[in-house]
Design a protein around this motif. Structure first.
Motif, PDB file in Angstrom:
ATOM      1  N   GLY A 187      10.475  14.609  -2.540  1.00 35.02           N
ATOM      2  CA  GLY A 187       9.450  15.284  -1.753  1.00 35.02           C
ATOM      3  C   GLY A 187       8.922  16.531  -2.438  1.00 35.02           C
ATOM      4  O   GLY A 187       7.937  17.114  -2.003  1.00 35.02           O
ATOM      5  N   VAL A 188       9.580  16.946  -3.507  1.00 35.66           N
ATOM      6  CA  VAL A 188       9.207  18.231  -4.096  1.00 35.66           C
ATOM      7  C   VAL A 188       8.761  18.120  -5.558  1.00 35.66           C
ATOM      8  O   VAL A 188       8.771  19.113  -6.280  1.00 35.66           O
ATOM      9  CB  VAL A 188      10.355  19.264  -3.991  1.00 35.66           C
ATOM     10  N   SER A 189       8.364  16.956  -5.981  1.00 32.67           N
ATOM     11  CA  SER A 189       7.850  16.836  -7.357  1.00 32.67           C
ATOM     12  C   SER A 189       7.209  15.469  -7.542  1.00 32.67           C
ATOM     13  O   SER A 189       7.415  14.572  -6.736  1.00 32.67           O
ATOM     14  CB  SER A 189       8.978  16.999  -8.370  1.00 32.67           C
TER      15      SER A 189
ATOM     16  N   CYS B 104      -0.652  20.145  -4.379  1.00 36.72           N
ATOM     17  CA  CYS B 104      -1.246  19.702  -3.105  1.00 36.72           C
ATOM     18  C   CYS B 104      -1.014  20.796  -2.057  1.00 36.72           C
ATOM     19  O   CYS B 104       0.096  21.320  -1.924  1.00 36.72           O
ATOM     20  CB  CYS B 104      -0.614  18.395  -2.644  1.00 36.72           C
TER      21      CYS B 104
ATOM     22  N   TYR C 237      -0.899  20.830   1.117  1.00 35.46           N
ATOM     23  CA  TYR C 237      -0.090  20.532   2.306  1.00 35.46           C
ATOM     24  C   TYR C 237       1.375  20.245   1.933  1.00 35.46           C
ATOM     25  O   TYR C 237       2.194  19.964   2.800  1.00 35.46           O
ATOM     26  CB  TYR C 237      -0.646  19.294   3.026  1.00 35.46           C
ATOM     27  N   CYS C 238       1.697  20.286   0.637  1.00 32.84           N
ATOM     28  CA  CYS C 238       3.000  19.790   0.177  1.00 32.84           C
ATOM     29  C   CYS C 238       4.151  20.547   0.831  1.00 32.84           C
ATOM     30  O   CYS C 238       4.254  21.770   0.720  1.00 32.84           O
ATOM     31  CB  CYS C 238       3.107  19.908  -1.331  1.00 32.84           C
TER      32      CYS C 238
ATOM     33  N   HIS D 154       0.771  19.359  -9.413  1.00 30.66           N
ATOM     34  CA  HIS D 154      -0.357  18.753  -8.695  1.00 30.66           C
ATOM     35  C   HIS D 154      -0.890  19.693  -7.604  1.00 30.66           C
ATOM     36  O   HIS D 154      -2.030  19.567  -7.182  1.00 30.66           O
ATOM     37  CB  HIS D 154       0.055  17.404  -8.085  1.00 30.66           C
TER      38      HIS D 154
END
Ligand code: SF4
Length: 397
Positions: free
Chosen positions: A89-91, A41, A43-44, A39
């Motif tokens: 938080g990472v996928s 993002c 800011y991820c 995805h």
């Protein structure tokens, strides 16, 4: 869509919490079939050095191929009930390669078979592919779909979340789940400073959530951890909104390890957005009805106490007595859990009965030291037990 490199691995276990439950997402177990995320993002914080995602975060995707098997083995032997949080938080579990990998289909069937409640986080409308399976999970044990939506429209979204579903698609997805009777929530985070934080934008988004009838809206400001996370985001700002760069540099100049911007900004966003959400009568913590009967009573009590403290404190009510009650109760609960975990011949149902009896015969007062709290839990917990008992009888009948 950029081409990706797939890395297949096997894992040994899914995440299991034998101590106090997570009070934010109210989950006890967790898994994610993937690591890193298409995805992309901007800011991820999954990109942060902290998470050790090897290679290019947007292209090198790790696929935990044996997750369905491990999930099944785990659910067979778990001794406690509790909500399974799906994501990390990472996928994202429904990132584009799920089209071909189809990991979530097997996972949903297993969760349904073992009658575990689940809460799933995604930014993709691909979850609609499995709506029948999640409905089955919901009917057996409870299911909540959480989506992050923080843009009043799609113009800015395309820059910062280029390969996730559009705002419109996400709203339609939430509505589809809600129409089938499932609970739905919005992760209204991260609010992008100077881009999506104007009160008019926050109001427009809140109205969109309200129209669907979402069960909870959880707002949050944006964290940018020093390093890759912050640099990636600042590069995008420099390219697309160069005039904002200096303002961003100032806002994140404290370089906190958590990635938080300056306090004044966090407080301002939370207070403005929080007020708007409250005025539209939507809770900002997962409401009790979304975890009631989906976890043991002793964990429900702990989460309820934590939420009560936050809510009352925010309203300016003195919470000193509540804080003491929670401290006593959580210390007692941790010790009890350790005891039950050591003795495999004991059932956690016995711990649940013990807590219910302690409320019923008032002995929990040695921990609560607060009659008002005791009466509250008598109402919330004991009435629920009567309801469970009657439901069970009716089901058997
Ligand atoms: S969907 Fe979630 S995990 Fe994936 S890039 Fe976006 S924020 Fe990161």
């Amino acid at each position: 869509m950029v081409s990706i490199n797939k890395h297949y691995i096997d894992v040994k276990s899914i995440k299991k919490n034998t101590g106090l439950p997570d009070t934010y997402f109210v989950s006890k177990f967790g898994f994610s079939p993937y690591k890193a995320c298409q995805h992309s993002c901007k800011y991820c914080d999954g990109r942060s050095e902290k998470y050790y995602v090897e290679g290019d975060f947007e292209k090198d995707i790790t696929i935990r191929k044996n997750i369905p098997d491990i999930l099944e083995q785990s659910l067979k032997k778990f001794r406690e009930k509790g909500i399974i949080g799906i994501s990390s938080g990472v996928s994202d579990p429904y990132q584009p390669l799920e089209h071909s990998e189809k990991m979530m289909i097997d996972c949903a069937k297993i969760i349904s078979h073992y009658k575990y409640p689940a809460m799933l986080f995604t930014k993709s409308n691909m979850v609609l592919r499995d709506i029948d399976l999640w409905e089955e999970v919901h009917k057996k044990a409870g299911f909540t779909l959480m989506m992050s939506i923080v843009y009043p429209d799609d113009k800015i979204r395309k820059i910062f979340e280029p390969y996730a579903s559009s705002v419109e698609e996400r709203l339609r997805t939430l509505k589809a789940f809600k129409d089938r009777g499932m609970s739905v929530g919005v992760l209204a985070m991260p609010i992008l400073p100077f881009l999506t934080d104007h009160p008019d934008q926050l109001l427009k988004m809140t109205k969109q959530y309200q129209e669907i009838g979402v069960d909870v809206v959880m707002p949050g400001s944006m964290t940018l951890r020093p390093g890759i996370n912050k640099n990636t985001y600042f590069d995008v700002i420099e390219k697309n909104f160069p005039k904002l760069l200096k303002k961003y540099q100032d806002l994140y100049s404290e370089n906190r390890q958590s990635g938080s911007p300056k306090n004044y900004y966090v407080n301002r966003v939370h207070s403005t957005f929080g007020k708007i959400i409250s005025e539209h009568h939507m809770p900002q913590h997962i409401p009790h009805r979304l975890y009631k009967n989906r976890m043991p009573v002793y964990d429900e009590i702990y989460i309820l106490m934590t939420h009560m403290i936050k809510i009352y404190d925010h309203r300016g009510v003195n919470v000193d007595k509540l804080v003491i009650a929670k401290k006593n109760y959580s210390k007692w609960l941790v010790d009890e859990k350790k005891f039950y975990n050591r003795r495999r011949n004991l059932s956690f149902d016995e711990l649940e009965s013990k807590v219910i009896n302690m409320i019923d015969n008032n002995t929990v007062m040695t921990l609560f030291k607060n009659e008002k709290l005791l009466n509250f839990f008598k109402k919330v917990i004991l009435e629920q037990q009567v309801f469970n008992y009657v439901t069970l009888k009716l089901e058997k009948y």
